[in-house]
Scaffold this active site. Structure first.
Site, PDB file in Angstrom:
ATOM      1  N   TYR B 444       7.747  51.650  67.536  1.00 52.42           N
ATOM      2  CA  TYR B 444       8.008  50.658  68.724  1.00 52.42           C
ATOM      3  C   TYR B 444       9.387  51.113  69.371  1.00 52.42           C
ATOM      4  CZ  TYR B 444       5.303  46.585  67.479  1.00 52.42           C
ATOM      5  OH  TYR B 444       4.136  45.836  67.192  1.00 52.42           O
ATOM      6  N   GLU B 445       9.553  50.702  70.576  1.00 52.69           N
ATOM      7  CA  GLU B 445      10.974  50.687  71.244  1.00 52.69           C
ATOM      8  C   GLU B 445      11.497  51.933  71.304  1.00 52.69           C
ATOM      9  OE1 GLU B 445      11.728  48.606  73.315  1.00 52.69           O
ATOM     10  OE2 GLU B 445      10.447  46.889  72.818  1.00 52.69           O
TER      11      GLU B 445
END
Lengths: 606, 606
Positions: B444-445
């Site tokens: 994620y991210e």
């Protein structure tokens, strides 16, 4: 075959070039074989893997077995697979000719397992039958042999290992399943077993449990445990000798586990004797059950290691293929060339590092496991000192050969997931399943913590520390040989340093063992196992690089062959530059005198 | 609450005793608050977590959202949860009063996230709305603010971040979704987005996508990307100002991902403009989309780190409870006492080591994240040098605060699974789910690889290396303070050594950066991130131990309090003895001159 899930080239390199499997045929027991028959068996396993199980990798995961009205239903392909394995002679490949086997070395039959588990590790049914049947052929009466083994090896009947109980997970001395002698020499069995893989299913006509139980009045602890054959259906008349009719043996499936992975094979909670009608047949002598089991343990642990190495290998090839095909961003030195097309992610150094990590772990693990299988074979067929030394070395390496592929395999598959980025987290690719599947391997057949206690608490010290002496001599031999090549010498030297560091750590721990303070001696055993594993796999990589180097110099290989051997040397270097330095920190902790595993529950909880 | 999934005591220790959250109230912006209002918010989050989401942890995992006829249906509790969060003011807790928020520090609102994600990380809906709404309040027009934000903060409408495209995963410069200007100042949007969390579902009356797209004719690369509000339903008339009727905005759910974990929240493949009828509303100025996004990045990354720390914390408490309750075998020094009852596994040193590892990782991670949140707050509300320094420090710590909790959290949950043995692999306990859930956090991210490039390639060198100078000064301050206590001094000294080692590594890498050989400079950036993470978390542990020590000396705590503070010092020691030595091997590799990430595809493949 649609996708690559293992490298035949690498398997042949290890079997034939590094470990020279054919040399085993000099022993009488294996003399009917040669390189050709070995390869035929591997090809036959590959064919079954390609056609009967790999295509169903996802399907068996998605349709996990359920227990309904006491019946367990598995994927229809399981029956076909078991029959095909039986017909190809692969369930009893390692059994002797007169037991209906092919008298193949463990080196080959465990590579059969590797291929099958790389294709679809949820289809582990036949490996369980092999282990169970092997207990009967090794310790059972001729009657038990004749009645049970042929159908197990043919793939008609399922074998299981029924050890674990709800109140006694890893602590087998606390087994309470009871066996009450009956006048006809059989036993009435009562008790419960948990986590029994393939403990019941509809792809087999019968399920044959090799079960630990305690005969009434037996001594406490491990010395009072006996081994029984407990079938799902028992012969209706005349002991074990009559195949004409069977009756239900009151082994009930009272629960099924829903698991993180390996969903293709059911794990059952079994209850024996709820209708007071479970009969067991004693295998060998009373109270020797655990010692029989332990004689099979090395085989079983090689199997778990192979499963881990296989799953991690399949994940690696999946990640490698993706990395070659998936364009993303530009090379780091060309970040500003916005008009340039995106580059495949394999061109990013961090992705290549992740791939090399996976290659180093999986091929190092497989090498160690084939080494262990070779020692297993020699310990069976050689004589005198050769036999004894092989046995000692195998015993020492076993906790490592079980744990390293499992623990590092989990990390390797995690890096396979990472290679895919967001897609690795989705069911669009097989790695998310393999990530779930492999997580059982550090738990199966003795957790990593138990392997660590076995290594440091038993194997390092047995027979006055003879096993590590033998191993260090073996490793030193590889070091000496590698030192004659200029570009291998730095790595040979590094391995020599690691040996010294390991001995140093052992010396610093020994006083605790001498004083009988086992709790202190073994407090960081898991870290010792980790360190020892790195050194042992570094040795395996040096052996591989040595063969590659010799081949490059003497045979002048070209094209794919050239790349293969250069890749081996490159990956060895990767292992030494990235993995081996991890021993530095481990050694610091292991020689550290501060005990930190004494802490109150409250301090942990708040 | 039925089960413990986080420690309120520890959260209060970090917020109030270590980081003194109340000091933030000296800034005007936070002056309406005090310790009481902070704690009330945390209690209100805990109540919602206990009653509305924790009870459904397994249920939302088992009943993953499906896409049927273009509609995504989620668990009925999602709607109730979103409304409750809106009513409690927790979606906009960090927003200013005039934006309808509570003007709370990020320190507090990110701990709200920690509590919720520890309870049930599949219910991440409201965190996504917060991030999306914050983009509108920060950069959007008053009209956009008025029209969209109140419904998002009330939990009626779902916000999303719509960045990723099929052909451009992490490479945002390759975004191709197009935006064609219309005469009324709006834009016609066409393109596809993938992995959009909560990108469509029936618990919200509208879905508000904060979407990156490229205005026709915009410059190539990152400088041509703009940010748009693209709702699922748009106002039928009169721009954005009319709430009376809505029409479908042609944002179609064309695929749903089935995932390894976090199954409670749907991840969608969205297609905009298939009927040529998707309207987007520009946020801020054209071509500044990516810079707006990046201004939100620190907040988003703190969120991911908090999610990872929360999941690992929940798994730790689950493992701890099991270890206290599960009897198994006897203590190592009492192996032969067969009549003795089995001992709870917490009494085995290896189990205690695993538990201490989990405690050290999870509490170290949470501490680092609260530190980051504090810097975030100061960088927003302070002035001059204080503001600038906080911003630099935050920027430097951010890749670590995102990656360390994620990467080590994965390992921590793996040890939670291992603590359970075979049961950890089953659905009988929550750890198998948490093991799946947490695996997304290193992706994620910005994956760990991308965080590593950010740290070494940008943050270490920006403004002439001022950020690491500031950090090293901060760390040195903690070292000096801790050195005044005899039993902390060895650890303070050790951290001093680690600082030198880190500087040493940086010096050895810098020449590559100077020469512009980015590929070489960053080849092992992930290892540098790992090493840097250990040092930074060692600093956090020293800070915690320092407060514990001071409290033990000055306040003479008793009972649970005494155990709590002693547990802190013990766990600090564990971190220094077991985790910190890992930097030795990492430093060796990082200073190593042999480049191994250059290798041909063939060498990897065969």
């Amino acid at each position: 075959m649609a996708t690559t899930y293992f490298s035949k080239r690498n398997l042949h390199f290890l079997l034939h070039e590094v470990f020279k499997a054919e040399e085993l045929t000099k022993y009488d027991y294996f003399s009917a074989h040669d390189r050709e028959t070995f390869n035929l068996v591997l090809d036959s396993a590959t064919y079954i893997a390609d056609t009967l199980i790999h295509p169903y990798l996802k399907e068996v995961d998605k349709n996990q077995p359920e227990l309904t009205n006491g019946q367990v239903t598995v994927h229809p392909k399981v029956k076909e697979f078991m029959k095909a394995m039986g017909e190809a002679g692969l369930i009893g490949a390692g059994f002797s000719f007169d037991q209906g086997g092919q008298q193949l070395p463990q080196m080959i039959s465990s590579c059969v397992g590797f291929i099958l588990m790389a294709a679809n590790n949820g289809m582990m049914y036949t490996g369980l039958s092999t282990g169970a049947a092997h207990l009967i052929t090794s310790f059972g009466s001729p009657e038990l042999n004749e009645f049970y083994v042929p159908n197990m090896l043919a793939g008609n009947w399922q074998g299981t290992m029924a050890l674990t109980e709800p109140q006694a997970g890893s602590s087998l001395s606390d087994v309470t399943t009871s066996a009450t002698p009956l006048p006809d020499g059989t036993y009435k069995i009562k008790g419960q077993k948990v986590f029994i893989s393939a403990g019941d299913h509809d792809a087999a006509d019968n399920i044959i449990h090799l079960m630990l139980a305690r005969i009434d009045g037996a001594p406490k602890g491990t010395k009072g445990i006996s081994l029984f054959v407990v079938p799902k259906y028992r012969p209706a008349v005349d002991g074990v000798s009559n195949h004409s009719s069977f009756i239900d043996n009151d082994v009930q499936s009272t629960g099924i586990y829903h698991k993180l992975g390996q969903k293709g094979v059911p794990a059952l909670h079994l209850t024996m004797g709820s209708d007071d009608n479970t009969i067991g047949y004693l295998v060998g002598e009373p109270n020797k059950g655990l010692s029989y089991m332990f004689q099979m343990m090395n085989e079983a642990r090689i199997g778990v290691g192979m499963t881990a190495a296989a799953i991690a290998t399949a994940a690696y090839y999946s990640a490698l293929q993706y990395a070659k095909e998936r364009p993303q961003s530009r090379r780091l030195n060309e970040k500003n060339l916005l008009d340039a097309p995106q580059t495949p992610i394999i061109n990013h150094p961090d992705v290549r590092r992740m791939l090399l990590f996976q290659k180093a772990i999986t091929e190092g693990s497989l090498s160690l496991l084939i080494e262990a299988a070779r020692l297993y074979d020699i310990s069976r067929v050689a004589e005198g000192e050769e036999k004894e030394n092989a046995f000692l070395l195998l015993d020492l390496l076993m906790p490592v050969a079980k744990s390293y592929p499992s623990e590092m395999g989990v990390q390797s598959v995690s890096q396979s997931v990472q290679t895919f980025g967001g897609y690795g987290f989705t069911e669009d690719f097989p790695v998310e399943q393999l990530y779930r599947d492999i997580r059982i391997t550090p738990i199966y057949e003795g957790t990593t913590g138990i392997q660590a206690q076995d290594l440091l608490g038993r194997k390092m010290t047995m027979k006055g520390g003879k096993a590590p002496q033998l191993l260090f001599a073996e490793i030193s031999r590889a070091i000496t040989e590698a030192s004659t090549f200029d570009d291998l010498k730095p790595y040979a030297d590094q391995l020599g340093e690691e040996l010294k560091r390991t001995q140093d750590v052992v010396m610093s721990l020994m006083p605790h063992a001498m004083k009988g303070d086992t709790e202190r001696y073994l407090a960081d055993a898991t870290l010792f196992l980790e360190m020892f594993g790195i050194v042992v796999v570094a040795w395996q990589w040096l052996k591989q690089a040595l063969v590659a180097k010799q081949t490059l110099l003497t045979q002048n290989p070209q094209g794919d062959d050239l790349a293969f051997y250069e890749g081996k040397i490159h990956t060895m270097k990767f292992f030494y530059h990235y993995e081996v330095p991890k021993t530095l920190g481990l050694a610091v902790r292991l020689k550290d005198t501060e005990v930190l595993t004494i802490v109150s529950e409250k301090e942990l909880a708040l």
